[in-house]
Design a protein around this motif. Structure first.
Motif, PDB file in Angstrom:
ATOM      1  N   MET A   1      -2.825   3.831  -9.278  1.00 57.36           N
ATOM      2  CA  MET A   1      -2.705   4.975 -10.167  1.00 57.36           C
ATOM      3  C   MET A   1      -2.168   6.184  -9.413  1.00 57.36           C
ATOM      4  N   LYS A   2      -1.183   6.842  -9.988  1.00 65.25           N
ATOM      5  CA  LYS A   2      -0.585   8.005  -9.334  1.00 65.25           C
ATOM      6  C   LYS A   2      -1.213   9.297  -9.884  1.00 65.25           C
ATOM      7  N   ILE A   3      -1.754  10.074  -8.968  1.00 64.81           N
ATOM      8  CA  ILE A   3      -2.436  11.317  -9.377  1.00 64.81           C
ATOM      9  C   ILE A   3      -1.820  12.484  -8.615  1.00 64.81           C
ATOM     10  N   LEU A   4      -1.516  13.541  -9.341  1.00 59.94           N
ATOM     11  CA  LEU A   4      -0.973  14.753  -8.719  1.00 59.94           C
ATOM     12  C   LEU A   4      -2.048  15.841  -8.741  1.00 59.94           C
ATOM     13  N   VAL A   5      -2.390  16.341  -7.546  1.00 63.59           N
ATOM     14  CA  VAL A   5      -3.419  17.384  -7.431  1.00 63.59           C
ATOM     15  C   VAL A   5      -2.723  18.716  -7.137  1.00 63.59           C
ATOM     16  N   VAL A   6      -2.998  19.713  -7.972  1.00 63.78           N
ATOM     17  CA  VAL A   6      -2.333  21.017  -7.840  1.00 63.78           C
ATOM     18  C   VAL A   6      -3.370  22.113  -7.621  1.00 63.78           C
ATOM     19  N   ASP A   7      -3.313  22.754  -6.478  1.00 63.44           N
ATOM     20  CA  ASP A   7      -4.228  23.869  -6.183  1.00 63.44           C
ATOM     21  C   ASP A   7      -3.624  24.669  -5.046  1.00 63.44           C
ATOM     22  N   ASP A   8      -3.677  26.004  -5.146  1.00 60.37           N
ATOM     23  CA  ASP A   8      -3.105  26.810  -4.061  1.00 60.37           C
ATOM     24  C   ASP A   8      -3.995  26.809  -2.826  1.00 60.37           C
ATOM     25  N   SER A   9      -5.237  26.368  -2.960  1.00 60.25           N
ATOM     26  CA  SER A   9      -6.128  26.291  -1.806  1.00 60.25           C
ATOM     27  C   SER A   9      -6.032  24.909  -1.163  1.00 60.25           C
ATOM     28  N   GLN A  10      -5.692  24.916   0.107  1.00 62.97           N
ATOM     29  CA  GLN A  10      -5.623  23.654   0.857  1.00 62.97           C
ATOM     30  C   GLN A  10      -6.998  22.993   0.905  1.00 62.97           C
ATOM     31  N   PHE A  11      -8.018  23.843   1.062  1.00 63.05           N
ATOM     32  CA  PHE A  11      -9.389  23.326   1.098  1.00 63.05           C
ATOM     33  C   PHE A  11      -9.734  22.617  -0.204  1.00 63.05           C
ATOM     34  N   ALA A  12      -9.417  23.263  -1.328  1.00 65.90           N
ATOM     35  CA  ALA A  12      -9.722  22.667  -2.631  1.00 65.90           C
ATOM     36  C   ALA A  12      -8.952  21.359  -2.824  1.00 65.90           C
ATOM     37  N   ARG A  13      -7.686  21.346  -2.397  1.00 57.31           N
ATOM     38  CA  ARG A  13      -6.896  20.103  -2.508  1.00 57.31           C
ATOM     39  C   ARG A  13      -7.548  18.995  -1.687  1.00 57.31           C
ATOM     40  N   GLY A  14      -8.024  19.376  -0.492  1.00 61.12           N
ATOM     41  CA  GLY A  14      -8.666  18.388   0.382  1.00 61.12           C
ATOM     42  C   GLY A  14      -9.932  17.823  -0.236  1.00 61.12           C
ATOM     43  N   VAL A  15     -10.745  18.712  -0.820  1.00 58.71           N
ATOM     44  CA  VAL A  15     -12.008  18.279  -1.441  1.00 58.71           C
ATOM     45  C   VAL A  15     -11.716  17.315  -2.597  1.00 58.71           C
ATOM     46  N   ILE A  16     -10.781  17.706  -3.453  1.00 59.81           N
ATOM     47  CA  ILE A  16     -10.454  16.873  -4.625  1.00 59.81           C
ATOM     48  C   ILE A  16      -9.852  15.540  -4.167  1.00 59.81           C
ATOM     49  N   GLY A  17      -8.953  15.613  -3.181  1.00 49.00           N
ATOM     50  CA  GLY A  17      -8.316  14.399  -2.674  1.00 49.00           C
ATOM     51  C   GLY A  17      -9.328  13.406  -2.118  1.00 49.00           C
ATOM     52  N   LYS A  18     -10.312  13.926  -1.400  1.00 46.58           N
ATOM     53  CA  LYS A  18     -11.347  13.061  -0.809  1.00 46.58           C
ATOM     54  C   LYS A  18     -12.157  12.374  -1.908  1.00 46.58           C
ATOM     55  N   ILE A  19     -12.513  13.150  -2.930  1.00 50.67           N
ATOM     56  CA  ILE A  19     -13.290  12.585  -4.051  1.00 50.67           C
ATOM     57  C   ILE A  19     -12.478  11.471  -4.728  1.00 50.67           C
ATOM     58  N   LEU A  20     -11.197  11.722  -4.920  1.00 47.23           N
ATOM     59  CA  LEU A  20     -10.353  10.732  -5.607  1.00 47.23           C
ATOM     60  C   LEU A  20     -10.161   9.479  -4.759  1.00 47.23           C
ATOM     61  N   SER A  21      -9.891   9.679  -3.472  1.00 50.02           N
ATOM     62  CA  SER A  21      -9.617   8.501  -2.631  1.00 50.02           C
ATOM     63  C   SER A  21     -10.867   7.646  -2.455  1.00 50.02           C
ATOM     64  N   GLU A  22     -12.037   8.296  -2.487  1.00 52.68           N
ATOM     65  CA  GLU A  22     -13.283   7.525  -2.363  1.00 52.68           C
ATOM     66  C   GLU A  22     -13.712   6.902  -3.692  1.00 52.68           C
ATOM     67  N   GLY A  23     -13.306   7.542  -4.793  1.00 52.32           N
ATOM     68  CA  GLY A  23     -13.812   7.096  -6.100  1.00 52.32           C
ATOM     69  C   GLY A  23     -12.875   6.188  -6.882  1.00 52.32           C
ATOM     70  N   ILE A  24     -11.609   6.187  -6.498  1.00 58.96           N
ATOM     71  CA  ILE A  24     -10.642   5.411  -7.282  1.00 58.96           C
ATOM     72  C   ILE A  24      -9.834   4.483  -6.360  1.00 58.96           C
ATOM     73  N   GLU A  25      -9.960   3.208  -6.604  1.00 56.72           N
ATOM     74  CA  GLU A  25      -9.226   2.234  -5.784  1.00 56.72           C
ATOM     75  C   GLU A  25      -7.725   2.325  -6.070  1.00 56.72           C
ATOM     76  N   ASN A  26      -6.964   2.082  -5.049  1.00 55.51           N
ATOM     77  CA  ASN A  26      -5.495   2.049  -5.157  1.00 55.51           C
ATOM     78  C   ASN A  26      -4.903   3.339  -5.753  1.00 55.51           C
ATOM     79  N   SER A  27      -5.533   4.446  -5.414  1.00 57.22           N
ATOM     80  CA  SER A  27      -4.979   5.705  -5.925  1.00 57.22           C
ATOM     81  C   SER A  27      -3.865   6.191  -4.994  1.00 57.22           C
ATOM     82  N   GLU A  28      -2.812   6.681  -5.592  1.00 59.22           N
ATOM     83  CA  GLU A  28      -1.717   7.304  -4.825  1.00 59.22           C
ATOM     84  C   GLU A  28      -1.764   8.781  -5.147  1.00 59.22           C
TER      85      GLU A  28
END
Lengths: 120, 211
Positions: A1-28
């Motif tokens: 699944m392809k997911i685009l994360v949009v946030d001007d905060s690098q920290f927020a992008r990192g937090v969301i990205g970590k949640i997605l990569s841990e919670g969703i298999e085969n996420s891009e």
């Protein structure tokens, strides 16, 4: 699944990205720090889902959603914002979003996010 | 300028909004937050000089991190969150779940990524406090993206807070993050028309209570 994360905060992008990569298999997961960059990414990668902040410099989250909805009524859009105003939530819900979550993301909100994406 | 009853209502409202905001901050840094009872004052420009940051007992000396967001619409003003710069690294580390032992004395020791964390902490906290006021008065508030600055405490004059406003509603609270000993303040300045909006809302609430 392809997911685009949009946030001007690098920290927020990192937090969301970590949640997605841990919670969703085969996420891009792709990232954008501005609305402009996000729209370019959207046209290039054709994601299954977009997760966006609202308050960003330049093209903000509301404008980005409007731009995308102008040509695409199907893509799932999830808003993650610090703005707690009911009027703001109502406004973006009218643009057609799947979910509105307030920052920060505790365990309950993380589950809500993952479940919403899995339904995509 | 505020009657004791109006002030009481405002303190209670602010208490609730700051409490909600502290809860969010607590989630971000994974630490318990202890809040002071908020102080609320409606001041004219000249009186603001009396309301120094030293009185908050937080910034005895040195540098402070100050983040502010401006907000507009019918309800407009500026909100500030400030804490000692020496504790900035500890706050970032708490947020990133890193070792909490490090402290820095200068902003030069903070990386761009660490400043970004500070900005996000401030963004979430201030948006929560002000956004709840928007919900209360049923007005949509537009925010600017937050700005983060490192300033000498001595250079943070009341004029910075006051801006062009004649009357300022100062809402001040301090928060303490226990295990990392970070103490800071949240301060909100509003222009006179916004103060009137809040006072009208308070009067409405008081009338409802008396019905």
């Amino acid at each position: 699944m392809k997911i685009l994360v949009v946030d001007d905060s690098q920290f927020a992008r990192g937090v969301i990205g970590k949640i997605l990569s841990e919670g969703i298999e085969n996420s891009e997961i792709s990232y954008a720090s501005t609305g402009e960059e996000a729209y370019k990414q959207y046209t290039l990668i054709n994601p299954d889902c977009i997760i966006t902040d609202l308050l960003m410099p330049g093209v903000d989250g509301k404008m980005l959603i409007k731009l995308i909805r102008h040509s695409d009524t199907n893509i799932k859009i999830i808003v993650i914002s610090a703005d707690v105003q009911k009027s703001v939530k109502q406004e973006v819900e009218e643009y057609g979003i799947t979910l509105f979550i307030n920052k920060p993301l505790d365990q309950e909100k993380q589950s809500l996010l993952i479940n919403a994406i899995k339904e995509v | 300028m505020l009657t004791p009853m109006q002030k009481d209502v405002l303190v209670e409202l602010f208490n609730i909004h700051v409490g909600a905001s502290a809860n969010l901050l607590s989630v971000m840094v994974n630490q318990k937050i202890i809040l002071s009872i908020p102080e609320v004052e409606l001041l004219s420009g000249s009186e603001l000089n009396m309301f120094s940051f030293e009185q908050a007992g937080i910034f005895e000396s040195g540098e402070a991190v100050m983040s502010n967001v401006k907000f507009g619409g019918e309800f407009k003003g500026s909100a500030y969150i400030m804490f000692p710069a020496a504790k900035a690294k500890a706050l970032v580390s708490a947020c990133l779940r890193e070792d909490l032992s490090t402290e820095v004395s200068e902003n030069g020791n903070l990386t761009f990524e660490e400043l970004d964390v500070i900005k996000e902490i401030c963004n979430v906290t201030l948006n929560s406090v002000i956004g709840e006021f928007g919900n209360l008065i049923d007005e949509k508030i537009e925010f600017t993206t937050p700005n983060v600055e490192f300033n000498l405490v001595s250079s943070m004059t009341p004029e910075i807070i006051k801006g062009k406003n004649k009357y300022i509603l100062v809402l001040l609270t301090s928060f303490f993050i226990e295990s990392i000993s970070v103490k800071g303040v949240i301060l909100i300045s509003l222009d006179d028309s916004s103060v009137k909006i809040i006072i009208n809302k308070i009067n409405e609430l008081l009338e409802e209570q008396n019905e």
